[in-house]
Each structure stands twice: as structure tokens, then as C-alpha cells.
Design a protein around this motif. Structure first.
Motif, PDB file in Angstrom:
ATOM      1  N   HIS A 277      50.920  55.371 -40.302  1.00  0.00           N
ATOM      2  CA  HIS A 277      49.469  55.469 -40.448  1.00  0.00           C
ATOM      3  C   HIS A 277      48.812  54.102 -40.310  1.00  0.00           C
TER       4      HIS A 277
ATOM      5  N   HIS B 181      43.339  57.808 -37.866  1.00  0.00           N
ATOM      6  CA  HIS B 181      44.732  57.454 -37.570  1.00  0.00           C
ATOM      7  C   HIS B 181      44.736  57.193 -36.061  1.00  0.00           C
TER       8      HIS B 181
ATOM      9  N   CYS C  57      49.112  62.282 -39.981  1.00  0.00           N
ATOM     10  CA  CYS C  57      50.333  62.034 -40.754  1.00  0.00           C
ATOM     11  C   CYS C  57      51.010  63.357 -41.120  1.00  0.00           C
TER      12      CYS C  57
ATOM     13  N   CYS D 291      45.898  62.523 -44.442  1.00  0.00           N
ATOM     14  CA  CYS D 291      45.630  62.304 -43.015  1.00  0.00           C
ATOM     15  C   CYS D 291      46.252  63.425 -42.191  1.00  0.00           C
TER      16      CYS D 291
HETATM   17 ZN    ZN Z   1      47.737  59.062 -40.694  1.00  0.00          ZN
END
Ligand code: ZN
Ligand code: AMP
Length: 144
Positions: free
Chosen positions: A50, A101, A11, A8
Motif C-alpha cells: 500500500h 492506492h 489491498c 483499502c
Molecule cells: Zn492499499
């Protein structure tokens, strides 16, 4: 969901593996400039953990994100001398969410920016009867 997800991009920003222009950070929330801004000052506000959609957020994290949006929106507007802002979430892939996200957009607005209100995102409006509206209101109340 887990705290962080390796694939992600947001992230990776939280982890410091991808750079960002951070404008606010606390234990639970990060805010940074959008890399492809719709207006000067376009800011994204995310939970550090997340979670894909608003519905996936634990209540306390949702409150943290909203508190940051609440504080940052006037700060963003002041920083770029905006006349207002559009504050919105693309919530789910079908709603146009590209990064899975949760992130709130703060997009500064200016009197002559040529932008339109959120209502302009939609085409024709559904023609709903009073009974259908009553049923929908009851269903939302029950699901909450
Ligand atoms: Zn994430
Ligand atoms: P959405 O379509 O709601 O998922 O919005 C995703 C947003 O993330 C877009 O406005 C992108 O410009 C922005 N974005 C994608 N990658 C980055 C990045 N590395 N740093 C900052 N913003 C990003």
C-alpha cells in the motif's frame, strides 16, 4: 507506508478478500481488469504494497510497476485489438484519484472511440514567461 491497509479496496484485492479478474501477478505487482471499464480491456496495475501516490513509492517498487505497465500495455492492446492506449495515473485526490492506492490505468483506444487525449482534461493553459519557465525548471531540478 505499511504493506497492507485494511480499509483499502485494492489491498483487499491483493489479499484475495475481494475478487478480481487478475491478468498479471508477481511478488510485487498485481494487474487486474477495472470493474467499471472505460473501454474493453481497461486494466489497472498496482504495487501489492500500500502506497498512496507515485511520490510515496520506493524507487524499486516504482520500477516494478513501470516494468509491468511496459509489458502489459502491448498485451492489453493485442487482446482487444486496440489501435493504441491511454496509460495514466490519477495521482492524488485533487487529480481525481478515488482509490488511494497507486494504480496505473491502461485504457485501450480505438480509432472511433470518441475519446480524447490527456491534454483535453485541462481548461485554459497558463501564460508563463520565459523567466517563470526557467524558475520552474530549476525548482524541479533542485527538488529531485
Ligand atoms: Zn492499499
Ligand atoms: P481512480 O479514479 O484513478 O482512483 O480509479 C479507480 C478505479 O478503480 C476506477 O476506474 C474504478 O472503476 C476501479 N475500481 C474500483 N473498485 C474496483 C474493484 N473492486 N475492482 C476493480 N476495479 C475497481
Amino acid at each position: 507506508m505499511s504493506e497492507q491497509q485494511d480499509d483499502c479496496i485494492f489491498c483487499q484485492i491483493v489479499a484475495g478478500d475481494i475478487p478480481s479478474r487478475t491478468v498479471y501477478e508477481d511478488d510485487d505487482v498485481l494487474a487486474f481488469l477495472d470493474a467499471n471499464p472505460l473501454a474493453p480491456g481497461h486494466t489497472l496495475v498496482i504495487p501489492k504494497a500500500h502506497h498512496e501516490t507515485l511520490g510515496d513509492l520506493p524507487g524499486d517498487v516504482g520500477s516494478d510497476v513501470f516494468a509491468a505497465l511496459h509489458d502489459l500495455t502491448p498485451a492489453v492492446e493485442a487482446a482487444v485489438d486496440a489501435d493504441g492506449s491511454t496509460v495514466a495515473f490519477n495521482n492524488g485526490e485533487e487529480a481525481g484519484q478515488e482509490v488511494p492506492h497507486v494504480h496505473g490505468h491502461i485504457v485501450p483506444r480505438f480509432a472511433d472511440d470518441g475519446g480524447r487525449p490527456i491534454h483535453s482534461l485541462f481548461g485554459s493553459r497558463p501564460d508563463l514567461s520565459d523567466d517563470e519557465l526557467d524558475d520552474i525548471a530549476a525548482a524541479i531540478e533542485d527538488a529531485n
